[in-house]
Write an enzyme that holds these catalytic residues in place. Structure first.
Site, mmCIF file in Angstrom:
data_model
loop_
_atom_site.group_PDB
_atom_site.id
_atom_site.type_symbol
_atom_site.label_atom_id
_atom_site.label_comp_id
_atom_site.label_asym_id
_atom_site.label_seq_id
_atom_site.Cartn_x
_atom_site.Cartn_y
_atom_site.Cartn_z
ATOM 1 N N ASP A 81 25.657 51.025 31.461
ATOM 2 C CA ASP A 81 26.272 49.935 30.727
ATOM 3 C C ASP A 81 25.155 49.069 30.155
ATOM 4 O O ASP A 81 24.011 49.126 30.616
ATOM 5 C CB ASP A 81 27.161 49.131 31.685
ATOM 6 C CG ASP A 81 27.936 48.049 30.977
ATOM 7 O OD1 ASP A 81 28.279 48.248 29.803
ATOM 8 O OD2 ASP A 81 28.198 47.004 31.596
ATOM 9 N N ASP A 109 28.402 47.227 36.127
ATOM 10 C CA ASP A 109 28.653 46.053 36.962
ATOM 11 C C ASP A 109 30.074 45.528 36.841
ATOM 12 O O ASP A 109 30.460 44.621 37.568
ATOM 13 C CB ASP A 109 27.674 44.924 36.611
ATOM 14 C CG ASP A 109 27.760 44.505 35.144
ATOM 15 O OD1 ASP A 109 28.553 45.129 34.397
ATOM 16 O OD2 ASP A 109 27.044 43.570 34.753
ATOM 17 N N ASP A 115 33.707 49.649 34.517
ATOM 18 C CA ASP A 115 32.816 50.752 34.880
ATOM 19 C C ASP A 115 33.299 51.527 36.106
ATOM 20 O O ASP A 115 32.809 52.625 36.368
ATOM 21 C CB ASP A 115 31.414 50.210 35.183
ATOM 22 C CG ASP A 115 30.800 49.481 34.004
ATOM 23 O OD1 ASP A 115 30.949 49.986 32.881
ATOM 24 O OD2 ASP A 115 30.202 48.425 34.204
#
Length: 905
Positions: free
Chosen positions: A337, A641, A645
Site C-alpha cells: 500500500d 495498514d 488491506d
C-alpha cells in the site's frame, strides 16, 4: 424504486447514483425520520447493525490439528508398537518429542483469528438520529436502513449513509480507501461506475468525520456495509501454507513411503531368508523405521523458526505465525500500500511557486524542521519577502492546530492546513505572534460549492486585510494582480496555468494563496468582498512524501530479485508520482481499479505481471491482484495498514501490517507486524527469512545422514544375519540428545555474504536440491562404511557385541561433531579461524557433547541404561581416524565444487 438508477453487482441499489430525494423515497423515509413503530419493524427485518461472530475452532481441536502430519503419524505408530513390545523408555521418548512439538506449535500458532472482532471495534458506539421529528441518541446496533443520522466533527460514521446535507464536511477514509487526504463531501449524485474513494455523496461505516457537519440517511447496516463486505471477504479467504511447509509435506510423504517399504522389506527378508524369530525381526524392522525417521527434525525446525522470530523482533518485525519467517525468504513480489507504508501519511508542502521564483521545501511530515532551496542551493526565508507573505497567508487563513506530542508532531484539523502551518514555521514565522499581530475578525469557511476559504484580519492600525486559499482555478478568477518582489503587477494567467500543470503532473495537490487590502475598515466578510481585486501571492504543491528509508529498501529488494508493486486507493497521478520517486514501475504504466474490473482472469494475470502501479484500488481489487500473482507462480508479500488491506493481507503468502498507524483489522489479518511502520524493516525481515531457510537446509543436510547411517547399519546387519550394531535406545540417544544438541547450533548461523544479492529460491523446487541429496548420500555412505568397518573389526577381534555397539555409537557421534563444522558452509571451506570458531554455539555444542559421550561410555548408570561399555585408547584412536577421514573427504568435495564454479545451492 426508480428504475433509472443503477444497482451494485450483488443486486443492492447503487445509492451514490440516487439524488437525495429519490433516496428518501426509495427507503420510504420523510424529513422527520422514521417512527418508533417503523424502526422496530425494520430492526426485525434487517437485524441489528453489527457484524456476525465467526465460529472459531475450539482449543482442543486446534491442539489436535498439530498432530496432522504424516511423519507425526508414523512416530505415533512407532511409539505404540515399541510400547506393545515392552520398550517403554523408547516409547516414552518418541511420544515426548511429538507432544513437545505439538505444544510449541499450539502456543506459537494457536492465536484465534481476531480480524473480525477488530473490525467490530471500528464501529461507532452511538449515533444521533431523527425519529418522528425529534433528535435521539441511540446505540448504533439499533440503526436501520431509512434512519436519518446527524454527523459532526469527531464522529465515527455508524453505518453506510447517503448524504442529504453537508456543511464543510470532510471525512477521513484512509483506513477504507487508502487515500491520505480527508475527502470533501457533497450531496450531488455520481456515476454508477465510480471508485469508492470518489463517491463524494456517501459516508461509509467506520470512517472518521474530521471537519464540518452533515446529515445522511442509512442505506446499509451490519454485514451489508462496505466494512461488512470486507469482513465477509476476510472470512472467505483461504490461508495458504508456507513454501517450506508445502515442501516438507512432499518430503514427508516420500520419506514415509521409503521407510515403510524398507521396514517391510527387512521384515520379510529377515523372516524368510535369515530365519530371525518373529519378535526379533519385528523389533529390528521397528528399529530401522525409528532410525530412518528424523523425529528430531520437527523440533529443530521449530527452534530454528523461533530463533528467526526473536531476531526479527529485535529488528522491529513481530511475527505472529512461525512458518511466516521462512516464507519471507521465498518472497518474489512485495505488494505494498502507499499511504503510511511507503509514505509518511503526513501532508507536506514540497514546492512553493511565486511570480519570480520556484523553491523546493525540505523536511517531511509535520515536524517544523527544514528549509528552502533554489536549484539545490539553500536560501534564507528572511530575505525573501514574497515567500514570507505567502507563508503568513497560509498560516492565518487556517483552522488547524500544530502540537508537539511526546516524540511526534500532531495536527488537529485538516492535514492540508496542517502542512501550511509547518511551512510557515520553516519560514521562521511564529504562529502565536502572527495571530496576535493580525487577529481574525471574520471568515468564509471552505465549501465544496465555492472551493476556497477566506479570512478577514486587522493589523491594529485600522487596516483590513483578506487572505484566501483554495483551488487554483477558482482563486485565479478572483485575482487581477500577482505579487513579484514586493510589488503588485498584472496577473499572467498563462504562466500560472503552466506551473499548475507541471506541479500536478508530479502528483502534488496545488493550492493557490492570495490577499487583498480592503479600502475601509471592515468587521464582516461577505461573498461580494471576495469576488475580485485579489493579488496572487503564489502556489504551494502539497503531497504525502515517500519515506527516505523506503527508497533505499525498494532498491535493496530489487537487488535481491524481489519485485515491488504499489496497490493504492489514491489517484493515478499521485500514485505514479510516488512510484517514480521510489523507483517503482517505469513511470508510465498504471492501471486503475475500474480498468481491472473490465479484465478477465487471463488479462488480469498479464497486468499483474507487467504493471507495478495500481491506483484507485478497493479491497476486492487488491485480493484479485494477489490471487493473480499467486496463479503466476509468485510468492507474494502484501503490506498495508488499513481495513481495505485486510483481505489481501490474509490471502497473501505473507501479510505484513504496520504496527503504529495500522488498524487492528490489518494487524490481526497479517502474519507479521512492523512495530516501526518502516518499509525498510521488510528488507531486514527478508534477509532473516532467507537466513532461516538456509539454516533449515543446513540442518536437514546435517541431520539426515545420521538417520541414514543408523538405518543403513541395521539394514546391513540383517542382510548379513548379524546382531544389530545399534539398539533402538542408542538410536534415540543419538537422534534426540546428540543430533538435536548439535543441529540447534546451526540455527544461530549468521547470514551468508551473498544472501541479499541472489534471487529468491524457487518455491516450486524441493527443499533438498539434487546436489544436497548427493551430499546426504555421500556422508551417509561414509558413516555407514566407517561405523560398520569398526563394528566388524571389534567382533572379529573377539570383542563383545556391547563393546562393538559402544564403538558404533561413538563413531556416529564423533562423525556428527566434525560434520557439524563442515555444514557451517555448504560450499565454502571451513578451514579457517572464522570457519572453525565463528559460531560459538557450534563450539559449545561440540564440547558439551564430547562430555556427554564420555559419560555415556564410562558412567555406570549410563552403561546400564544404554548397554555401553568402557573403551580403551586404541578404540578411541580408530574412532578419531574415521571421523577425520569424513571431515577431509567433505572438504575435498567442496574444493572440487568451487573449482567447477559452484557458489550457490
Amino acid at each position: 424504486m426508480p428504475h433509472e438508477h443503477a444497482s451494485e453487482a450483488n443486486g443492492t441499489p447503487a445509492w451514490h447514483t440516487y439524488p437525495p430525494q429519490h433516496t428518501l423515497d426509495a427507503l420510504n423515509t420523510g424529513s422527520d425520520g422514521l417512527s418508533q413503530t417503523e424502526v422496530q419493524q425494520r430492526l426485525e427485518r434487517y437485524g441489528a447493525n453489527r457484524l456476525k461472530t465467526p465460529q472459531a475452532k475450539s482449543a482442543v481441536m486446534r491442539f489436535l490439528l498439530q498432530f496432522h502430519n504424516v511423519l507425526i503419524y508414523i512416530l505415533l505408530v512407532a511409539s505404540v508398537l515399541t510400547a506393545v513390545l515392552g520398550h517403554w523408555v523408547d516409547s516414552g521418548v518418541i511420544l515426548g518429542v511429538v507432544v513437545i512439538n505439538a505444544i510449541i506449535g499450539f502456543v506459537q500458532e494457536g492465536k484465534a483469528e481476531k480480524a473480525l472482532n477488530a473490525i467490530r471495534h471500528m464501529l461507532s458506539l452511538s449515533a444521533i438520529v431523527i425519529h418522528a421529528g425529534q433528535r435521539e441518541q441511540i446505540p448504533t446496533e439499533q440503526l436501520v436502513p431509512g434512519d436519518i443520522v446527524l454527523l459532526q466533527s469527531g464522529d465515527k460514521v455508524p453505518a453506510d449513509l447517503r448524504l442529504l446535507h453537508c456543511k464543510n464536511l470532510r471525512i477521513e477514509e484512509a483506513a477504507l480507501t487508502g487515500e491520505s487526504q480527508a475527502v470533501e463531501k457533497s450531496i450531488s449524485a455520481v456515476e454508477a461506475v465510480t471508485a469508492i474513494g470518489d463517491r463524494f455523496c456517501m459516508a461509509y461505516s467506520g470512517t472518521l468525520v474530521v471537519y464540518g457537519q452533515g446529515t445522511g440517511i442509512v442505506v446499509a447496516t451490519g454485514q451489508q456495509t462496505e466494512i461488512g463486505r470486507i469482513s465477509q471477504m476476510i472470512a472467505q479467504v483461504d490461508k495458504l501454507t508456507s513454501p517450506l511447509l508445502r515442501q516438507m509435506a512432499i518430503f514427508a510423504r516420500w520419506l514415509t513411503l521409503v521407510v515403510l517399504l524398507l521396514a517391510a522389506g527387512i521384515f520379510v527378508y529377515g523372516l524368510l531368508w535369515q530365519d530371525y524369530p518373529l519378535s526379533e525381526i519385528f523389533m529390528a524392522a521397528v528399529s530401522m523405521a525409528i532410525a530412518a525417521i528424523p523425529e528430531e527434525l520437527p523440533a529443530i525446525m521449530t527452534i530454528t523458526l523461533a530463533l528467526g522470530v526473536q531476531n526479527m523482533a529485535r529488528r522491529s518485525a513481530i511475527v505472529r505465525r512461525l512458518p511466516a519467517v521462512e516464507t519471507l525468504g521465498a518472497v518474489t513480489v512485495i505488494c505494498t500500500d502507499k499511504t503510511g507504508t511507503l509514505t509518511r501519511n503526513e501532508m507536506t508542502v514540497q514546492r512553493v511557486i511565486t511570480a519570480g521564483d520556484q523553491l523546493q521545501v525540505s523536511g517531511a511530515g509535520y515536524a517544523p524542521k527544514g528549509g528552502f532551496s533554489r536549484d539545490g542551493a539553500e536560501i534564507s526565508s528572511a530575505g525573501h519577502a514574497d515567500l514570507r507573505e505567502l507563508c503568513r497567508a497560509g498560516l492565518l487563513c487556517n483552522d488547524a492546530l500544530l502540537r508537539q506530542g511526546d516524540d511526534t508532531w500532531e495536527i488537529q484539523g485538516d492535514p492540508t492546513e496542517g502542512a501550511l502551518i509547518t511551512l510557515a514555521t520553516k519560514a521562521a514565522l511564529d504562529p502565536a505572534r502572527e495571530h496576535e499581530q493580525l487577529p481574525r475578525i471574520d471568515v468564509i469557511p471552505f465549501e465544496p460549492e465555492h472551493r476556497f476559504m477566506a479570512t478577514l484580519h486587522h493589523d491594529h492600525t485600522g487596516q483590513s486585510l483578506v487572505y484566501v486559499k483554495g483551488a487554483p482555478e477558482r482563486v485565479l478568477v478572483m485575482c487581477s494582480h500577482q505579487r513579484s518582489q514586493g510589488e503588485d503587477r498584472p496577473l499572467q494567467s498563462d504562466f500560472w496555468q503552466a506551473r499548475i500543470r507541471e506541479a500536478s503532473e508530479n502528483g502534488q495537490r496545488i493550492l493557490a494563496i492570495a490577499s487583498r487590502v480592503m479600502p475601509v475598515k471592515q468587521h464582516t466578510l461577505a461573498m461580494s468582498d471576495v469576488e475580485t481585486g485579489f493579488t496572487l501571492l503564489g502556489l504551494v504543491g502539497i503531497m504525502d512524501p515517500p519515506r527516505e528509508e523506503a527508497i533505499a529498501a525498494v532498491q535493496q529488494c530489487h537487488a535481491a530479485g524481489i519485485r515491488v508493486k504499489m496497490i493504492t486507493g489514491d489517484h493515478r497521478i499521485t500514485a505514479a508520482a510516488i512510484g517514480a520517486s521510489l523507483g517503482i514501475g517505469d513511470g508510465q504504466q498504471t492501471v486503475t481499479g475500474i480498468e481491472l474490473d473490465g479484465m478477465d482472469d487471463a488479462q488480469l494475470r498479464r497486468a499483474a505481471a507487467d504493471v507495478d502501479i495500481f491506483a484507485r484500488a478497493d479491497p476486492g481489487h487488491k485480493l484479485r491482484l494477489v490471487n493473480a500473482l499467486q496463479n503466476n507462480g509468485e510468492i507474494v508479500a502484501m503490506t498495508g495498514d488499513g481495513v481495505n488491506d485486510a483481505p489481501a493481507l490474509k490471502r497473501a503468502d505473507i501479510g505484513v501490517a504496520m504496527g503504529r498507524k495500522g488498524t487492528e483489522v490489518a494487524k490481526e489479518a497479517a502474519e507479521m507486524v512492523l512495530t516501526d511502520d518502516n518499509f525498510a524493516s521488510i528488507a531486514h525481515a527478508v534477509e532473516e527469512g532467507r537466513t532461516v531457510y538456509d539454516n533449515i537446509r543446513k540442518t536437514m543436510v546435517y541431520v539426515l545422514p545420521t538417520n541414514g547411517g543408523e538405518a543403513g547399519l541395521v539394514l546391513l546387519a540383517i542382510m548379513f544375519g548379524m546382531a544389530l550394531p545399534i539398539t533402538p535406545l542408542q538410536i534415540l540417544w543419538i537422534n534426540m540428545v546428540t543430533t538435536v544438541t548439535l543441529a540447534i547450533s546451526l540455527s544461530f548461523e549468521r547470514p551468508e555474504m551473498n544472501v541479499m544479492s541472489r534471487p529468491p529460491h524457487d518455491p516450486r523446487a524441493p527443499v533438498l536440491s539434487g546436489f544436497l541429496v548427493w551430499r546426504i548420500v555421500f556422508v551417509t555412505l561414509l558413516m555407514i562404511g566407517g561405523s560398520f568397518a569398526l563394528y566388524f573389526w571389534e567382533l572379529a577381534q573377539g570383542s563383545s557385541v556391547e563393546l562393538g555397539r559402544t564403538v558404533v555409537v561413538n563413531v556416529l557421534v564423533l562423525c556428527e561433531i566434525v560434520y557439524l563444522f563442515n555444514c557451517r558452509y555448504l560450499i565454502a571451506s571451513v578451514c579457517s579461524r572464522q570457519g572453525m570458531l565463528g559460531n560459538r554455539y557450534v563450539v559449545l555444542a561440540a564440547g558439551s557433547l564430547l562430555i556427554l559421550q564420555l559419560l555415556l561410555t564410562y558412567l555406570p548408570v549410563m552403561q546400564q541404561l544404554f548397554g555401553t561399555v568402557a573403551l580403551d585408547a586404541a578404540a578411541w584412536g580408530r574412532i578419531a581416524a574415521v571421523s577425520l577421514i569424513l571431515f577431509i573427504a567433505i572438504e575435498c568435495e567442496k574444493y572440487w565444487l568451487r573449482r567447477r564454479g559452484l557458489k550457490n545451492l
